[in-house]
Write a protein that holds these residues in place. Structure first.
Motif, PDB file in Angstrom:
ATOM      1  N   LYS A  26      28.180  -5.227  30.771  1.00 42.02           N
ATOM      2  CA  LYS A  26      28.282  -4.665  29.394  1.00 42.02           C
ATOM      3  C   LYS A  26      29.475  -4.033  28.982  1.00 42.02           C
ATOM      4  O   LYS A  26      30.194  -4.005  28.103  1.00 42.02           O
ATOM      5  CB  LYS A  26      27.017  -3.861  29.092  1.00 42.02           C
ATOM      6  CG  LYS A  26      26.729  -3.550  27.721  1.00 42.02           C
ATOM      7  CD  LYS A  26      25.515  -3.097  27.321  1.00 42.02           C
ATOM      8  CE  LYS A  26      25.293  -2.333  25.882  1.00 42.02           C
ATOM      9  NZ  LYS A  26      26.530  -1.974  25.099  1.00 42.02           N
ATOM     10  N   GLN A  27      29.812  -2.988  29.857  1.00 45.75           N
ATOM     11  CA  GLN A  27      30.679  -1.990  29.602  1.00 45.75           C
ATOM     12  C   GLN A  27      32.126  -2.979  29.645  1.00 45.75           C
ATOM     13  O   GLN A  27      32.866  -2.421  28.770  1.00 45.75           O
ATOM     14  CB  GLN A  27      30.851  -1.093  30.731  1.00 45.75           C
ATOM     15  CG  GLN A  27      31.572   0.170  30.852  1.00 45.75           C
ATOM     16  CD  GLN A  27      31.609   1.042  31.782  1.00 45.75           C
ATOM     17  OE1 GLN A  27      31.202   0.829  32.797  1.00 45.75           O
ATOM     18  NE2 GLN A  27      32.369   2.379  31.792  1.00 45.75           N
ATOM     19  N   SER A  28      32.419  -3.748  30.650  1.00 43.56           N
ATOM     20  CA  SER A  28      33.566  -4.400  30.568  1.00 43.56           C
ATOM     21  C   SER A  28      33.603  -5.319  29.041  1.00 43.56           C
ATOM     22  O   SER A  28      34.688  -5.358  28.525  1.00 43.56           O
ATOM     23  CB  SER A  28      33.484  -5.794  31.625  1.00 43.56           C
ATOM     24  OG  SER A  28      34.514  -6.425  31.673  1.00 43.56           O
ATOM     25  N   LEU A  29      32.560  -5.797  28.651  1.00 45.95           N
ATOM     26  CA  LEU A  29      32.374  -6.584  27.298  1.00 45.95           C
ATOM     27  C   LEU A  29      32.980  -5.689  26.176  1.00 45.95           C
ATOM     28  O   LEU A  29      33.728  -5.973  25.291  1.00 45.95           O
ATOM     29  CB  LEU A  29      31.184  -7.224  27.119  1.00 45.95           C
ATOM     30  CG  LEU A  29      31.040  -8.476  27.797  1.00 45.95           C
ATOM     31  CD1 LEU A  29      29.619  -9.195  27.743  1.00 45.95           C
ATOM     32  CD2 LEU A  29      32.167  -9.751  27.521  1.00 45.95           C
ATOM     33  N   ASP A  30      32.392  -4.307  26.281  1.00 39.88           N
ATOM     34  CA  ASP A  30      32.575  -3.274  25.217  1.00 39.88           C
ATOM     35  C   ASP A  30      33.953  -3.034  25.427  1.00 39.88           C
ATOM     36  O   ASP A  30      34.599  -2.488  24.339  1.00 39.88           O
ATOM     37  CB  ASP A  30      31.814  -2.020  25.467  1.00 39.88           C
ATOM     38  CG  ASP A  30      30.279  -2.522  25.319  1.00 39.88           C
ATOM     39  OD1 ASP A  30      30.064  -3.533  24.744  1.00 39.88           O
ATOM     40  OD2 ASP A  30      29.509  -1.561  25.818  1.00 39.88           O
ATOM     41  N   ASN A  31      34.465  -3.028  26.763  1.00 44.83           N
ATOM     42  CA  ASN A  31      36.145  -2.686  26.730  1.00 44.83           C
ATOM     43  C   ASN A  31      37.118  -3.796  26.363  1.00 44.83           C
ATOM     44  O   ASN A  31      38.400  -3.497  26.279  1.00 44.83           O
ATOM     45  CB  ASN A  31      36.384  -2.111  28.374  1.00 44.83           C
ATOM     46  CG  ASN A  31      35.991  -1.017  28.454  1.00 44.83           C
ATOM     47  OD1 ASN A  31      35.334  -0.021  27.689  1.00 44.83           O
ATOM     48  ND2 ASN A  31      35.565  -0.698  29.766  1.00 44.83           N
ATOM     49  N   ARG A  32      36.455  -4.902  26.066  1.00 43.42           N
ATOM     50  CA  ARG A  32      37.405  -6.073  25.596  1.00 43.42           C
ATOM     51  C   ARG A  32      38.332  -5.940  24.750  1.00 43.42           C
ATOM     52  O   ARG A  32      39.600  -6.002  24.593  1.00 43.42           O
ATOM     53  CB  ARG A  32      36.594  -7.412  25.634  1.00 43.42           C
ATOM     54  CG  ARG A  32      37.311  -8.611  25.432  1.00 43.42           C
ATOM     55  CD  ARG A  32      36.647  -9.928  25.320  1.00 43.42           C
ATOM     56  NE  ARG A  32      36.361 -10.281  26.618  1.00 43.42           N
ATOM     57  CZ  ARG A  32      35.539 -11.352  26.809  1.00 43.42           C
ATOM     58  NH1 ARG A  32      34.675 -11.879  26.004  1.00 43.42           N
ATOM     59  NH2 ARG A  32      35.163 -11.400  28.309  1.00 43.42           N
TER      60      ARG A  32
END
Length: 155
Positions: free
Chosen positions: A136-142
């Motif tokens: 989720k954090q990775s997707l939020d950073n995309r």
């Protein structure tokens, strides 16, 4: 993945044969970049993990995944670069051999397809290392990563 849109464009150009043939310095597609986490600016790990804290065990798994896929990546990259070089040379030859050009374009397309599939598989393996919260954090950073990438390619 780095240069994924360029690789997709190169596949289309290679498969059409005509787009891949250019005089030196004209229409040159850059070779695929270094693998994520391998060298240069990407030595800090996979791009999707920027801003995501990985445990030591996760970093070890990421390293093992990247290390295991590197021989195939090098093989496909060399095949792609060799086909492109041969196409450029053929385009500058006194006599153009259409059948040879088509064969080289097919080889470039095959290598590019294999390289793209390898990257997709590697991405899936790397994402599997993350916890649901990290994904989720990775997707939020995309969006932030894409904005930075767009700024680098605008130059």
């Amino acid at each position: 993945m780095k240069h994924l849109h360029l690789r997709a464009l190169a596949l289309l150009l290679s498969s059409s044969c005509l787009g891949a043939i250019a005089a030196p310095g004209e229409g040159h597609m850059p070779p695929p970049g270094p693998p994520i986490g391998a060298h240069g600016p990407h030595q800090h790990g996979p791009g999707f993990a920027h801003g995501v804290d990985l445990s030591d065990a996760q970093e070890d798994k990421v390293f093992a995944i990247m290390h295991a896929q590197e021989p195939k990546r090098r093989e496909y990259t060399r095949a792609l670069q060799g086909a492109h070089e041969s196409l450029r040379a053929l385009g500058g030859a006194e006599q153009f051999d259409d059948a040879k050009a088509a064969s080289l374009a097919q080889a470039a397309g095959t290598a590019l397809t294999a390289l793209t599939l390898l990257e997709a598989r590697t991405d899936a393996q790397l994402r599997a290392v993350l916890t649901p919260e990290q994904r989720k954090q990775s997707l939020d950073n995309r969006p932030r990563r894409e904005q930075r990438r767009a700024g680098r390619h605008a130059d």
